[in-house]
Design an enzyme around this catalytic site. Structure first.
Site, PDB file in Angstrom:
ATOM      1  CE  LYS A  11     -41.496  45.284 -11.830  1.00 40.30           C
ATOM      2  NZ  LYS A  11     -41.542  44.065 -11.030  1.00 40.30           N
ATOM      3  CG  ASN A  12     -38.866  45.411  -8.653  1.00 39.25           C
ATOM      4  OD1 ASN A  12     -40.025  45.138  -8.972  1.00 39.25           O
ATOM      5  ND2 ASN A  12     -37.820  44.986  -9.330  1.00 39.25           N
TER       6      ASN A  12
ATOM      7  CB  CYS B  23     -41.030  37.389 -14.781  1.00 43.49           C
ATOM      8  SG  CYS B  23     -41.473  39.095 -15.048  1.00 43.49           S
TER       9      CYS B  23
ATOM     10  CG  ASP C 148     -34.812  42.863 -12.548  1.00 43.87           C
ATOM     11  OD1 ASP C 148     -35.269  43.351 -11.511  1.00 43.87           O
ATOM     12  OD2 ASP C 148     -34.799  41.634 -12.783  1.00 43.87           O
TER      13      ASP C 148
ATOM     14  NE  ARG D 216     -40.790  35.720  -6.576  1.00 43.35           N
ATOM     15  CZ  ARG D 216     -40.749  34.459  -6.149  1.00 43.35           C
ATOM     16  NH1 ARG D 216     -41.712  33.620  -6.459  1.00 43.35           N
ATOM     17  NH2 ARG D 216     -39.756  34.031  -5.413  1.00 43.35           N
TER      18      ARG D 216
ATOM     19  N   PRO E 297     -38.416  29.960  -5.903  1.00 44.03           N
ATOM     20  CG  PRO E 297     -36.423  29.222  -4.956  1.00 44.03           C
ATOM     21  CD  PRO E 297     -37.001  29.770  -6.225  1.00 44.03           C
ATOM     22  CB  ILE E 298     -41.261  31.515  -1.158  1.00 43.17           C
ATOM     23  CG1 ILE E 298     -42.204  30.361  -0.839  1.00 43.17           C
ATOM     24  CG2 ILE E 298     -41.758  32.262  -2.386  1.00 43.17           C
ATOM     25  CD1 ILE E 298     -43.530  30.852  -0.296  1.00 43.17           C
ATOM     26  CG  ASP E 299     -35.854  28.047  -0.185  1.00 44.96           C
ATOM     27  OD1 ASP E 299     -36.090  28.737  -1.202  1.00 44.96           O
ATOM     28  OD2 ASP E 299     -34.699  27.791   0.195  1.00 44.96           O
TER      29      ASP E 299
HETATM   30  C1  EPZ Z   1     -36.864  40.491  -7.122  1.00 37.54           C
HETATM   31  O1  EPZ Z   1     -37.398  39.185  -7.324  1.00 37.54           O
HETATM   32  C2  EPZ Z   1     -37.395  41.343  -8.260  1.00 37.54           C
HETATM   33  N1  EPZ Z   1     -38.859  41.384  -8.200  1.00 37.54           N
HETATM   34  C3  EPZ Z   1     -36.953  40.760  -9.600  1.00 37.54           C
HETATM   35  O2  EPZ Z   1     -37.339  41.718 -10.593  1.00 37.54           O
HETATM   36  C4  EPZ Z   1     -35.427  40.638  -9.634  1.00 37.54           C
HETATM   37  O3  EPZ Z   1     -35.048  39.937 -10.809  1.00 37.54           O
HETATM   38  C5  EPZ Z   1     -34.910  39.891  -8.399  1.00 37.54           C
HETATM   39  O4  EPZ Z   1     -35.422  40.480  -7.195  1.00 37.54           O
HETATM   40  C6  EPZ Z   1     -33.385  39.903  -8.318  1.00 37.54           C
HETATM   41  O5  EPZ Z   1     -32.937  41.240  -8.260  1.00 37.54           O
HETATM   42  C7  EPZ Z   1     -39.440  42.243  -7.336  1.00 37.54           C
HETATM   43  O6  EPZ Z   1     -38.772  42.974  -6.608  1.00 37.54           O
HETATM   44  C8  EPZ Z   1     -40.939  42.270  -7.337  1.00 37.54           C
HETATM   45  P1  EPZ Z   1     -34.708  37.083  -5.289  1.00 37.54           P
HETATM   46  P2  EPZ Z   1     -37.246  38.077  -6.134  1.00 37.54           P
HETATM   47  O7  EPZ Z   1     -35.425  36.525  -4.132  1.00 37.54           O
HETATM   48  O8  EPZ Z   1     -37.342  38.740  -4.821  1.00 37.54           O
HETATM   49  C9  EPZ Z   1     -33.256  32.572  -5.104  1.00 37.54           C
HETATM   50  C10 EPZ Z   1     -38.430  42.574 -12.476  1.00 37.54           C
HETATM   51  O9  EPZ Z   1     -38.130  42.409 -13.668  1.00 37.54           O
HETATM   52  N2  EPZ Z   1     -34.237  32.399  -4.018  1.00 37.54           N
HETATM   53  O10 EPZ Z   1     -33.713  38.178  -5.082  1.00 37.54           O
HETATM   54  O11 EPZ Z   1     -38.186  36.971  -6.460  1.00 37.54           O
HETATM   55  C11 EPZ Z   1     -33.939  32.752  -6.462  1.00 37.54           C
HETATM   56  O12 EPZ Z   1     -34.244  31.488  -7.036  1.00 37.54           O
HETATM   57  C12 EPZ Z   1     -38.378  41.395 -11.536  1.00 37.54           C
HETATM   58  O13 EPZ Z   1     -38.734  43.675 -11.962  1.00 37.54           O
HETATM   59  C13 EPZ Z   1     -34.229  31.197  -3.306  1.00 37.54           C
HETATM   60  O14 EPZ Z   1     -33.452  30.297  -3.573  1.00 37.54           O
HETATM   61  O15 EPZ Z   1     -35.756  37.582  -6.388  1.00 37.54           O
HETATM   62  C14 EPZ Z   1     -32.884  33.506  -7.242  1.00 37.54           C
HETATM   63  O16 EPZ Z   1     -31.946  32.594  -7.777  1.00 37.54           O
HETATM   64  C15 EPZ Z   1     -38.130  40.080 -12.257  1.00 37.54           C
HETATM   65  N3  EPZ Z   1     -35.130  31.038  -2.294  1.00 37.54           N
HETATM   66  C16 EPZ Z   1     -32.186  34.366  -6.175  1.00 37.54           C
HETATM   67  O17 EPZ Z   1     -32.552  33.798  -4.919  1.00 37.54           O
HETATM   68  C17 EPZ Z   1     -36.012  32.032  -1.935  1.00 37.54           C
HETATM   69  O18 EPZ Z   1     -36.788  31.844  -0.969  1.00 37.54           O
HETATM   70  C18 EPZ Z   1     -32.586  35.819  -6.172  1.00 37.54           C
HETATM   71  O19 EPZ Z   1     -33.999  35.864  -6.076  1.00 37.54           O
HETATM   72  C19 EPZ Z   1     -36.005  33.239  -2.677  1.00 37.54           C
HETATM   73  C20 EPZ Z   1     -35.095  33.406  -3.715  1.00 37.54           C
END
Ligand code: EPZ
Length: 436
Positions: A22-23, A117, A312, A93, A123-125
């Site tokens: 999926k991801n 989820c 996950d 997402r 965030p997306i900063d």
């Molecule tokens: C991806 O989410 C996955 N989703 C998530 O899987 C997974 O839990 C996550 O990566 C971590 O492996 C998809 O791929 C669609 P991150 P993503 O950016 O990209 C912080 C599932 O079950 N962060 O790696 O949103 C954030 O708060 C889903 O398949 C910032 O601070 O996760 C977190 O603490 C659920 N600023 C950490 O980084 C940002 O701009 C990791 O988040 C972006 C993220």
């Protein structure tokens, strides 16, 4: 809305085949919007999030042609719109990958804030900060008015991006934005998940120039044209594979999971061996079983970015820890609120206490069937696993959230001997009202 009804007690035996990731496919579908020509995607999982992303791509002007099960021709040649404001954008997402793709193609992008989820702030900063290093300007992460993100660039040029938090989404999104920028972009402290490598491999197959995906430093040399014109097969889903490994473990079954990449499963395989399970690796398969007289040992887990233990699989493993003979710890290091499913497990008799980002799990617990709610995708998977071993019947409502990320889970589990059925909620008097 749909629900699952599970009668616990079956021992799972046999073989199951894993679907596409999926991801990975969600990032690759967004990446395909960068191409100047068509491509063919194979091993695409038939899950709700993919259907949503395909619809969003069509609203941008891409032509999507199904070519048979799990196979699509994606033709973005005549994309006209840089605006991803379709309602479905809010459902998933990964729609935010279209920001990087549209910025790269049109030098501008407009998009609804993405959904996905709900387990704490998402965030997306880092995405927006990365885009700004490549010359983009626009919405500030701290000031997203009316839920719409707008970014624009006079020109996109290579830059140096350091991610102060390891982020899967930011790594992929910045990679997409850099693919057609002028010059060299480096992403330091990049995430290394298998799906990031798959997105980079897809782009390189279509004419991009990306090196280092899967390491903490990724180098992207921008290219002016991305001809496309090739086929690409999505890697197997690491998380789906792990879920079935845990299902075999929890029911003390004997299941061989096929069409996976054993290397991707190492973080889980190693821990299952520590808990007393037997893991037999083939080239593309893993067999999970346990000796009849063996207890399940407790263990301590800490979720980390890959190659650490994946967040996950955290809910699913916590269900398994309920059956271990002793006290286990699950430390959630990635998300700030990913234990919402614990209440549901407690209603089934689990002995879990959550202190901050740590769940203490006391076992073995005798789980009983209950009416529970799938709070999110992987929380729902954890409840399915608990229902498989619970005494009596478990009804899981909001099961459409599980369908977001698991292809034919009812059919696949039934083929292994599970007693599980899917219902539309209006068929079920006993389903609890949904949380939202
Ligand atoms: C991806 O989410 C996955 N989703 C998530 O899987 C997974 O839990 C996550 O990566 C971590 O492996 C998809 O791929 C669609 P991150 P993503 O950016 O990209 C912080 C599932 O079950 N962060 O790696 O949103 C954030 O708060 C889903 O398949 C910032 O601070 O996760 C977190 O603490 C659920 N600023 C950490 O980084 C940002 O701009 C990791 O988040 C972006 C993220």
């Amino acid at each position: 809305m749909s629900s699952y009804r599970i009668e616990g007690g079956a021992v799972l035996r046999g073989d199951v085949s894993i679907s596409g990731s999926k991801n990975a496919v969600l990032g690759i579908l967004a990446a395909s919007m960068l191409l100047d020509g068509p491509c063919i995607l194979e091993n695409v999982p038939q899950i709700a999030d993919v259907q949503a992303m395909l619809e969003i791509c069509e609203t941008l002007g891409a032509v999507i042609t199904p070519l048979g099960t799990g196979m699509y021709k994606v033709d973005p040649t005549n994309i006209t719109s840089h605006e991803a404001t379709h309602a479905k954008v809010k459902n998933i997402r990964a729609s935010y990958y279209l920001l990087g793709a549209m910025l790269s193609r049109f030098k501008k992008a407009t998009m609804h804030m993405p959904g996905g989820c709900n387990f704490g702030t998402r965030p997306i900063d880092l995405h927006l900060k990365g885009f700004s290093k490549l010359g983009a300007r626009g919405t500030d992460a701290s000031d997203i008015r009316d839920g719409i993100i707008r970014i624009v660039a006079d020109r996109l040029y290579g830059g140096h991006v350091f991610l102060d938090v390891v982020s899967v989404g930011a790594t992929i999104n910045i990679m997409l934005a850099a693919t057609r920028a002028e010059g060299l972009t480096t992403i330091e402290n990049a995430a290394k998940e298998p799906h990031i490598v798959d997105v980079a491999n897809f782009l390189n197959a279509m004419g991009a120039n990306i090196k280092g995906a899967g390491t903490e430093t990724i180098r992207i040399k921008g290219v002016p044209v991305l001809p496309g014109g090739y086929s690409y097969s999505i890697i197997p889903d690491q998380i789906e594979a792990g879920t079935y490994m845990i299902a075999s473990a929890m029911t003390r079954g004997d299941v061989t999971i096929h069409n996976l990449i054993p290397k991707h499963m190492e973080p889980l395989s190693a821990k299952l061996i520590e808990m007393g399970f037997s893991i037999e690796e083939g080239d593309e398969s893993i067999r999970v079983s346990i000796d009849a007289d063996k207890k399940i040992e407790p263990a301590n887990f800490k979720t980390m970015p890959y190659p650490g233990f994946p967040t996950d699989l955290q809910p699913q493993v916590t269900s398994l820890l309920c059956l271990a003979d002793g006290l286990s710890r699950m430390h959630e290091n990635v998300w700030d609120n990913r234990f919402q499913y614990v209440n549901e497990l407690q209603s089934m008799g689990a002995d879990i206490s959550v202190i901050g980002r740590v769940a203490l799990v006391n076992g073995p617990a005798r789980l009983s069937g209950s009416n529970v709610v799938a709070m999110d995708l992987r929380a729902g998977a954890a409840l399915v696993l608990a229902g498989l071993v619970a005494n009596g019947v478990t009804t899981i409502s909001a099961a459409q959230r599980i369908d977001r990320g698991y292809e034919r889970i009812v059919e696949k589990l039934s083929a292994l001997g599970a007693k599980i059925e899917r219902f539309d909620d209006d068929d079920l008097e006993c389903a609890r009202p949904l949380a939202d």
